[in-house]
Scaffold this motif. Structure first.
Motif, mmCIF file in Angstrom:
data_model
loop_
_atom_site.group_PDB
_atom_site.id
_atom_site.type_symbol
_atom_site.label_atom_id
_atom_site.label_comp_id
_atom_site.label_asym_id
_atom_site.label_seq_id
_atom_site.Cartn_x
_atom_site.Cartn_y
_atom_site.Cartn_z
ATOM 1 N N ALA A 94 -27.195 34.319 17.108
ATOM 2 C CA ALA A 94 -26.518 33.040 16.906
ATOM 3 C C ALA A 94 -27.387 32.172 16.019
ATOM 4 C CB ALA A 94 -26.263 32.364 18.253
ATOM 5 N N GLY A 95 -26.863 31.041 15.628
ATOM 6 C CA GLY A 95 -27.638 30.103 14.837
ATOM 7 C C GLY A 95 -27.114 29.891 13.432
ATOM 8 N N LEU A 96 -26.082 30.629 13.034
ATOM 9 C CA LEU A 96 -25.483 30.404 11.716
ATOM 10 C C LEU A 96 -24.482 29.255 11.859
ATOM 11 C CD1 LEU A 96 -24.951 34.071 10.568
ATOM 12 C CD2 LEU A 96 -26.713 32.500 9.837
ATOM 13 N N ILE A 97 -24.973 28.046 11.680
ATOM 14 C CA ILE A 97 -24.176 26.849 11.921
ATOM 15 C C ILE A 97 -23.798 26.207 10.588
ATOM 16 C CG2 ILE A 97 -24.176 24.550 12.974
ATOM 17 C CD1 ILE A 97 -26.221 25.669 14.996
ATOM 18 N N GLU A 98 -22.546 25.800 10.517
ATOM 19 C CA GLU A 98 -22.025 25.140 9.311
ATOM 20 C C GLU A 98 -21.371 23.838 9.739
ATOM 21 O OE1 GLU A 98 -18.504 26.024 6.071
ATOM 22 O OE2 GLU A 98 -19.349 27.680 7.205
ATOM 23 N N GLU A 99 -21.786 22.730 9.120
ATOM 24 C CA GLU A 99 -21.217 21.420 9.429
ATOM 25 C C GLU A 99 -20.482 20.885 8.210
ATOM 26 O OE1 GLU A 99 -23.591 18.580 11.684
ATOM 27 O OE2 GLU A 99 -25.111 20.149 11.857
ATOM 28 N N GLU A 100 -19.319 20.294 8.466
ATOM 29 C CA GLU A 100 -18.499 19.751 7.388
ATOM 30 C C GLU A 100 -17.991 18.386 7.812
ATOM 31 O OE1 GLU A 100 -14.218 21.003 5.732
ATOM 32 O OE2 GLU A 100 -15.719 22.589 5.650
ATOM 33 N N GLU A 101 -18.147 17.388 6.951
ATOM 34 C CA GLU A 101 -17.688 16.040 7.253
ATOM 35 C C GLU A 101 -16.675 15.608 6.209
ATOM 36 O OE1 GLU A 101 -19.984 11.948 7.227
ATOM 37 O OE2 GLU A 101 -20.458 13.121 9.028
ATOM 38 N N THR A 102 -15.545 15.098 6.654
ATOM 39 C CA THR A 102 -14.463 14.674 5.770
ATOM 40 C C THR A 102 -14.171 13.197 5.995
ATOM 41 O OG1 THR A 102 -13.492 16.877 5.976
ATOM 42 C CG2 THR A 102 -12.093 15.159 5.065
ATOM 43 N N LEU A 103 -14.154 12.434 4.915
ATOM 44 C CA LEU A 103 -13.808 11.017 4.980
ATOM 45 C C LEU A 103 -12.373 10.841 4.516
ATOM 46 C CD1 LEU A 103 -17.053 9.544 3.375
ATOM 47 C CD2 LEU A 103 -16.520 9.740 5.799
ATOM 48 N N GLY A 104 -11.611 10.026 5.230
ATOM 49 C CA GLY A 104 -10.221 9.800 4.870
ATOM 50 C C GLY A 104 -9.833 8.341 5.031
ATOM 51 N N GLN A 105 -8.760 7.971 4.348
ATOM 52 C CA GLN A 105 -8.268 6.602 4.450
ATOM 53 C C GLN A 105 -6.754 6.632 4.338
ATOM 54 O OE1 GLN A 105 -10.273 3.478 2.199
ATOM 55 N NE2 GLN A 105 -8.283 2.724 1.518
ATOM 56 N N ASP A 106 -6.086 5.901 5.212
ATOM 57 C CA ASP A 106 -4.636 5.754 5.106
ATOM 58 C C ASP A 106 -4.284 4.326 5.483
ATOM 59 O OD1 ASP A 106 -5.217 5.957 7.791
ATOM 60 O OD2 ASP A 106 -3.612 7.333 8.270
ATOM 61 N N GLY A 107 -3.084 3.911 5.096
ATOM 62 C CA GLY A 107 -2.668 2.536 5.388
ATOM 63 C C GLY A 107 -1.277 2.262 4.873
ATOM 64 N N VAL A 108 -0.884 1.039 5.024
ATOM 65 C CA VAL A 108 0.448 0.603 4.582
ATOM 66 C C VAL A 108 0.416 0.477 3.064
ATOM 67 C CG1 VAL A 108 2.191 -1.219 4.739
ATOM 68 C CG2 VAL A 108 0.803 -0.647 6.738
ATOM 69 N N PRO A 109 1.339 1.184 2.354
ATOM 70 C CA PRO A 109 1.324 1.117 0.886
ATOM 71 C C PRO A 109 1.460 -0.323 0.393
ATOM 72 C CG PRO A 109 2.812 2.829 1.645
ATOM 73 C CD PRO A 109 2.373 2.058 2.863
ATOM 74 N N GLY A 110 0.651 -0.666 -0.570
ATOM 75 C CA GLY A 110 0.680 -2.006 -1.171
ATOM 76 C C GLY A 110 -0.163 -2.992 -0.383
ATOM 77 N N LEU A 111 0.130 -3.159 0.890
ATOM 78 C CA LEU A 111 -0.595 -4.151 1.704
ATOM 79 C C LEU A 111 -2.048 -3.747 1.946
ATOM 80 C CD1 LEU A 111 2.097 -5.037 4.411
ATOM 81 C CD2 LEU A 111 1.465 -6.340 2.377
ATOM 82 N N SER A 112 -2.320 -2.450 2.005
ATOM 83 C CA SER A 112 -3.680 -2.003 2.273
ATOM 84 C C SER A 112 -4.614 -2.221 1.087
ATOM 85 C CB SER A 112 -3.688 -0.523 2.667
ATOM 86 O OG SER A 112 -3.231 0.267 1.595
ATOM 87 N N ARG A 113 -4.059 -2.558 -0.085
ATOM 88 C CA ARG A 113 -4.883 -2.760 -1.285
ATOM 89 C C ARG A 113 -5.129 -4.241 -1.598
ATOM 90 N NH1 ARG A 113 -4.723 2.132 -4.743
ATOM 91 N NH2 ARG A 113 -3.534 3.646 -3.559
ATOM 92 N N ILE A 114 -4.610 -5.137 -0.789
ATOM 93 C CA ILE A 114 -4.807 -6.573 -1.025
ATOM 94 C C ILE A 114 -6.267 -6.915 -0.712
ATOM 95 C CG2 ILE A 114 -4.165 -8.909 -0.259
ATOM 96 C CD1 ILE A 114 -1.424 -7.788 0.468
ATOM 97 N N PRO A 115 -6.958 -7.598 -1.645
ATOM 98 C CA PRO A 115 -8.350 -7.988 -1.353
ATOM 99 C C PRO A 115 -8.429 -8.851 -0.087
ATOM 100 C CG PRO A 115 -7.814 -8.386 -3.662
ATOM 101 C CD PRO A 115 -6.532 -8.025 -2.976
ATOM 102 N N TRP A 116 -9.429 -8.651 0.690
ATOM 103 C CA TRP A 116 -9.746 -9.327 1.952
ATOM 104 C C TRP A 116 -8.738 -9.010 3.056
ATOM 105 C CZ3 TRP A 116 -14.441 -11.453 2.022
ATOM 106 C CH2 TRP A 116 -15.005 -11.801 0.793
ATOM 107 N N LEU A 117 -7.464 -9.121 2.852
ATOM 108 C CA LEU A 117 -6.473 -8.861 3.901
ATOM 109 C C LEU A 117 -6.115 -7.376 4.033
ATOM 110 C CD1 LEU A 117 -3.982 -11.822 3.299
ATOM 111 C CD2 LEU A 117 -5.671 -11.583 5.117
#
Length: 193
Positions: A94-117
Motif C-alpha cells: 500500500a502507499g500509492l496515494i493520489e490526491e486531487e482537488e477541484t475548485l468550482g463555482q456556481d450561482g444565479v446567472p447574471g446576479l452572481s457577477r454583480i460587484p459586491w452583491l
C-alpha cells in the motif's frame, strides 16, 4: 494471473496516448508515432525455491498523463519491492496515494457577477478526492505434471496462479480455479483433481 517460474508477468489497465516525434538527418526527416502508457500497471517476477518459498519482485504503478503541444507529460506513483513469502501467504503493498482537488463555482446567472452583491448569489466549492492503490498478492505454487502414482513431480517447472485465496489449498495436489458462486460461500479455488 498464471506465470512461469523466473518469468515476468505484466498487467496493464489503462490507455496508450500517442504522440509524434521527428528525427531529422542531413538527407531526410522521419516522423514516428510513440505511445505513453498510463493507468494502473502491475509487473512481477516470481522465483520459487526448493523449500516452498516464493520470492517475488513486485512493481505496482499508477499514472496519468497527456500530450501538450506534442510533448508528453506524465504523473506517476510507483514502488518496487522484493519480498519472500511461503506458498499461500498474502502480501499487502500500500502507499500509492493520489490526491486531487477541484475548485468550482456556481450561482444565479447574471446576479452572481454583480460587484459586491454577487457573492450573495454564488457558491464556491472545493472537492478533494483521495485514491489509494492497495495490492494484495497470494502466490501459490502449482506443478501440473503428475507421475503415475499421483504424486507431484518436483522437477517440473513451478507455475503460480495469482492472486488467489483458499484456506483449503493442499500443496500435495495441483491448484485449479472454479467460478465463484453467486450467493453463499465464495469458492476461488479447489485442491480437488
Amino acid at each position: 494471473m498464471l506465470v512461469l517460474n523466473k518469468q515476468r508477468a505484466e498487467l496493464i489497465i489503462g490507455e496508450r496516448i500517442g504522440f509524434k516525434t521527428l528525427t531529422v538527418t542531413q538527407t531526410s526527416t522521419v516522423e514516428n508515432v510513440q505511445f505513453l502508457n498510463v493507468g494502473t500497471q502491475l509487473r512481477l517476477r516470481p522465483f520459487v525455491t526448493s523449500d516452498g518459498m516464493v520470492r517475488i519482485e513486485i512493481h505496482p504503478e499508477r499514472s496519468t498523463g497527456d500530450v501538450i503541444n506534442g510533448v508528453p507529460r506524465t504523473r506517476t506513483n510507483e514502488m518496487t519491492s522484493n519480498v519472500m513469502v511461503p506458498d499461500g501467504a498474502t502480501i499487502v503493498l500500500a502507499g500509492l496515494i493520489e490526491e486531487e482537488e477541484t475548485l468550482g463555482q456556481d450561482g444565479v446567472p447574471g446576479l452572481s457577477r454583480i460587484p459586491w452583491l454577487g457573492a450573495l448569489f454564488r457558491r464556491r466549492t472545493t472537492t478533494s478526492l483521495k485514491k489509494e492503490l492497495i495490492v494484495l498478492i497470494t502466490p501459490r505454487i502449482w506443478t501440473p505434471d503428475l507421475d503415475a502414482g499421483g504424486a507431484i513431480d518436483h522437477s517440473a517447472p513451478a507455475l503460480m496462479p495469482m492472486p488467489t485465496a483458499d484456506a483449503r489449498y493442499n500443496s500435495s495436489r495441483p491448484f485449479t480455479t472454479k467460478p465463484a458462486k453467486r450467493f453463499g460461500k465464495k469458492h476461488v479455488g479447489s485442491n480437488t483433481p
